[in-house]
Design an enzyme around this catalytic site. Structure first.
Site, PDB file in Angstrom:
ATOM      1  N   GLU A  70       1.002  -1.211   0.044  1.00  0.00           N
ATOM      2  CA  GLU A  70      -0.141  -0.008   0.045  1.00  0.00           C
ATOM      3  C   GLU A  70       0.636   1.217   0.044  1.00  0.00           C
ATOM      4  O   GLU A  70       0.701   2.175  -0.557  1.00  0.00           O
ATOM      5  CB  GLU A  70      -0.977  -0.201   1.264  1.00  0.00           C
ATOM      6  CG  GLU A  70      -1.578   1.269   1.308  1.00  0.00           C
ATOM      7  CD  GLU A  70      -2.845   1.476   2.461  1.00  0.00           C
ATOM      8  OE1 GLU A  70      -2.843   0.556   3.271  1.00  0.00           O
ATOM      9  OE2 GLU A  70      -3.773   2.262   2.239  1.00  0.00           O
ATOM     10  N   ASP A  90      -0.749  -4.902   3.033  1.00  0.00           N
ATOM     11  CA  ASP A  90      -1.190  -3.891   3.869  1.00  0.00           C
ATOM     12  C   ASP A  90      -0.509  -3.630   5.079  1.00  0.00           C
ATOM     13  O   ASP A  90      -0.898  -4.490   6.161  1.00  0.00           O
ATOM     14  CB  ASP A  90      -2.971  -3.871   4.033  1.00  0.00           C
ATOM     15  CG  ASP A  90      -3.414  -2.355   4.448  1.00  0.00           C
ATOM     16  OD1 ASP A  90      -2.595  -1.712   4.907  1.00  0.00           O
ATOM     17  OD2 ASP A  90      -4.403  -2.209   4.195  1.00  0.00           O
ATOM     18  N   ILE A  92      -0.976  -1.669   7.811  1.00  0.00           N
ATOM     19  CA  ILE A  92      -1.907  -1.275   8.936  1.00  0.00           C
ATOM     20  C   ILE A  92      -3.329  -1.206   7.976  1.00  0.00           C
ATOM     21  O   ILE A  92      -3.421  -0.094   7.360  1.00  0.00           O
ATOM     22  CB  ILE A  92      -1.535   0.024   9.505  1.00  0.00           C
ATOM     23  CG1 ILE A  92      -0.117   0.071  10.175  1.00  0.00           C
ATOM     24  CG2 ILE A  92      -2.637   0.169  10.728  1.00  0.00           C
ATOM     25  CD1 ILE A  92       0.047   1.039  11.190  1.00  0.00           C
ATOM     26  N   ASP A  93      -3.732  -2.112   8.018  1.00  0.00           N
ATOM     27  CA  ASP A  93      -5.519  -2.049   7.519  1.00  0.00           C
ATOM     28  C   ASP A  93      -6.265  -1.670   8.623  1.00  0.00           C
ATOM     29  O   ASP A  93      -6.619  -2.236   9.625  1.00  0.00           O
ATOM     30  CB  ASP A  93      -5.763  -3.475   6.946  1.00  0.00           C
ATOM     31  CG  ASP A  93      -7.044  -3.190   6.101  1.00  0.00           C
ATOM     32  OD1 ASP A  93      -7.095  -2.264   5.673  1.00  0.00           O
ATOM     33  OD2 ASP A  93      -7.918  -4.201   6.412  1.00  0.00           O
ATOM     34  N   THR A  95      -6.107   2.386   9.197  1.00  0.00           N
ATOM     35  CA  THR A  95      -5.033   3.177   9.641  1.00  0.00           C
ATOM     36  C   THR A  95      -6.104   4.333  10.603  1.00  0.00           C
ATOM     37  O   THR A  95      -5.565   4.792  11.582  1.00  0.00           O
ATOM     38  CB  THR A  95      -4.601   4.014   8.585  1.00  0.00           C
ATOM     39  OG1 THR A  95      -3.423   2.742   7.959  1.00  0.00           O
ATOM     40  CG2 THR A  95      -3.413   5.138   9.048  1.00  0.00           C
ATOM     41  N   ASP A 220      -6.115  -4.465   0.839  1.00  0.00           N
ATOM     42  CA  ASP A 220      -7.171  -4.498   1.844  1.00  0.00           C
ATOM     43  C   ASP A 220      -7.959  -5.944   1.730  1.00  0.00           C
ATOM     44  O   ASP A 220      -8.416  -6.461   2.960  1.00  0.00           O
ATOM     45  CB  ASP A 220      -8.189  -3.482   1.643  1.00  0.00           C
ATOM     46  CG  ASP A 220      -7.735  -2.067   1.715  1.00  0.00           C
ATOM     47  OD1 ASP A 220      -7.054  -1.748   2.618  1.00  0.00           O
ATOM     48  OD2 ASP A 220      -7.939  -1.180   0.659  1.00  0.00           O
TER      49      ASP A 220
HETATM   50  C1  LIP Z   1      -8.888   0.964   4.991  1.00  0.00           C
HETATM   51  C2  LIP Z   1      -9.927  -0.230   5.061  1.00  0.00           C
HETATM   52  C3  LIP Z   1     -11.128   0.321   5.690  1.00  0.00           C
HETATM   53  C4  LIP Z   1     -11.828   1.282   4.542  1.00  0.00           C
HETATM   54  C5  LIP Z   1     -10.839   2.211   3.851  1.00  0.00           C
HETATM   55  C6  LIP Z   1      -9.451   2.052   3.815  1.00  0.00           C
HETATM   56  P1  LIP Z   1      -6.213   1.186   5.254  1.00  0.00           P
HETATM   57  O1  LIP Z   1      -7.503   0.447   4.611  1.00  0.00           O
HETATM   58  O2  LIP Z   1      -9.622  -1.368   5.488  1.00  0.00           O
HETATM   59  O3  LIP Z   1     -12.074  -0.627   6.010  1.00  0.00           O
HETATM   60  O4  LIP Z   1     -12.835   1.833   4.889  1.00  0.00           O
HETATM   61  O5  LIP Z   1     -11.447   2.622   2.708  1.00  0.00           O
HETATM   62  O6  LIP Z   1      -9.293   1.068   2.620  1.00  0.00           O
HETATM   63  O7  LIP Z   1      -6.189   2.562   4.404  1.00  0.00           O
HETATM   64  O8  LIP Z   1      -6.531   1.664   6.694  1.00  0.00           O
HETATM   65  O9  LIP Z   1      -5.186   0.309   4.946  1.00  0.00           O
END
Ligand code: LIP
Length: 279
Positions: A70, A90, A92-93, A95, A220
């Site tokens: 990412e 990813d 941190i999924d 963030t 994601d």
């Molecule tokens: C996030 C997702 C979250 C979604 C955001 C974003 P990140 O990933 O997991 O559920 O609503 O659009 O993609 O940016 O925290 O890796």
């Protein structure tokens, strides 16, 4: 026959654990927030640091493999899925959850060969839940097998999605209209935990029955998609057709019947693709 990717998966679990430790430690201090595409697209120094840690550790062991990460893509790296063994990361999924200390924050890593997902690892690091799935070998949370609820009846289902601000007002209105349409079925409820990977693991564990989203990315989706399908669930395109990892859209559900029913309530809007050249 020996599993050619077993060593990769074992390394993946180890590196996800290390990454999770770094994330938990970072939560003890001040989190400085930066923005990417918009005021609500957040990134922190920890996202970038954890991605560097994961990629350097994997590269040291598997130097010929490819990567889609990412934060590397945000910094200009290509996001094209090839036939090569590819790690999709990813760091941190969730963030936004990380920034607020909301407890669904995961490290999500998937591994593809010839564009097929071979395994996925999702470490929900505040909950300390390590979800793992190897193709054909089932899905696990902290080493114990997990499976989907098996729910087919949409009116008895708990549905997950993410409610994001969208700059394009037409897309914003469609997202809200989709929520309204699903709530009016009626379903038991809609929840929004804030990490796509965790959402899929919740469906994989039977704690929720379905998850849908338009506008997320391959990093994601990939880890959670592996866990969900190995737990007996299905991942489809938002239209109800076949899932495409680079399409930025999905319905993940306990059963095909549930996924198809939900698809009938979701109007599609344009979100582009991760592989910008359309290949
Ligand atoms: C996030 C997702 C979250 C979604 C955001 C974003 P990140 O990933 O997991 O559920 O609503 O659009 O993609 O940016 O925290 O890796």
């Amino acid at each position: 026959m020996d599993d050619p990717w077993q060593e990769c998966m074992e390394h993946c679990v180890e590196v996800a654990k290390q990454a999770g430790k770094v994330i938990r430690e970072a939560l003890q201090g001040d989190v400085a927030v930066m923005h990417k595409s918009s005021q609500v697209d957040l990134v922190t120094e920890t996202d970038q640091r954890v991605e560097r840690l994961i990629i350097s550790s994997i590269k040291a062991k598997f130097p010929t493999h490819s990567f889609i990460g990412e934060e590397s893509v945000a910094a200009g790296a290509p996001s094209i899925l090839s036939d090569e063994p590819t790690w999709i990361i990813d760091p941190i999924d969730g963030t936004t959850n990380f920034v607020h200390g909301f407890p669904f924050v995961s490290v999500s890593i998937g591994f593809t060969v010839k564009k097929e997902i071979e395994f996925g690892v999702v470490y929900s690091c505040i909950e300390d839940k390590m979800y793992t799935a190897r193709k054909g070998k089932g899905a696990f949370c902290n080493g114990l097998p997990i499976k989907v609820s098996g729910q087919e009846d949409v009116s008895r289902s708990l549905v997950l999605t993410e409610v994001n601000f969208k700059k394009d007002t037409q897309r914003f209105d469609m997202m809200l209209a989709n929520l309204r349409s699903i709530l009016a079925i009626p379903v038991h409820g809609i929840r929004s935990p804030g990490s796509a990977a965790v959402n899929m693991c919740l469906v994989a564990s039977g704690a929720a029955d379905a998850y849908y989203h338009q506008g997320i990315h391959c990093w994601d989706m990939v880890g959670g998609a592996a866990v969900l399908t190995e737990a007996g669930g299905v991942v489809l395109d938002i239209s109800g057709g076949p899932f495409d990892l680079m399409s930025r859209r999905l319905i993940a559900a306990s059963t095909p019947a549930l996924a198809r029913h939900l698809a009938g309530h979701i109007a599609e809007f344009h979100v582009g693709r991760d592989d910008a050249d359309g290949s």
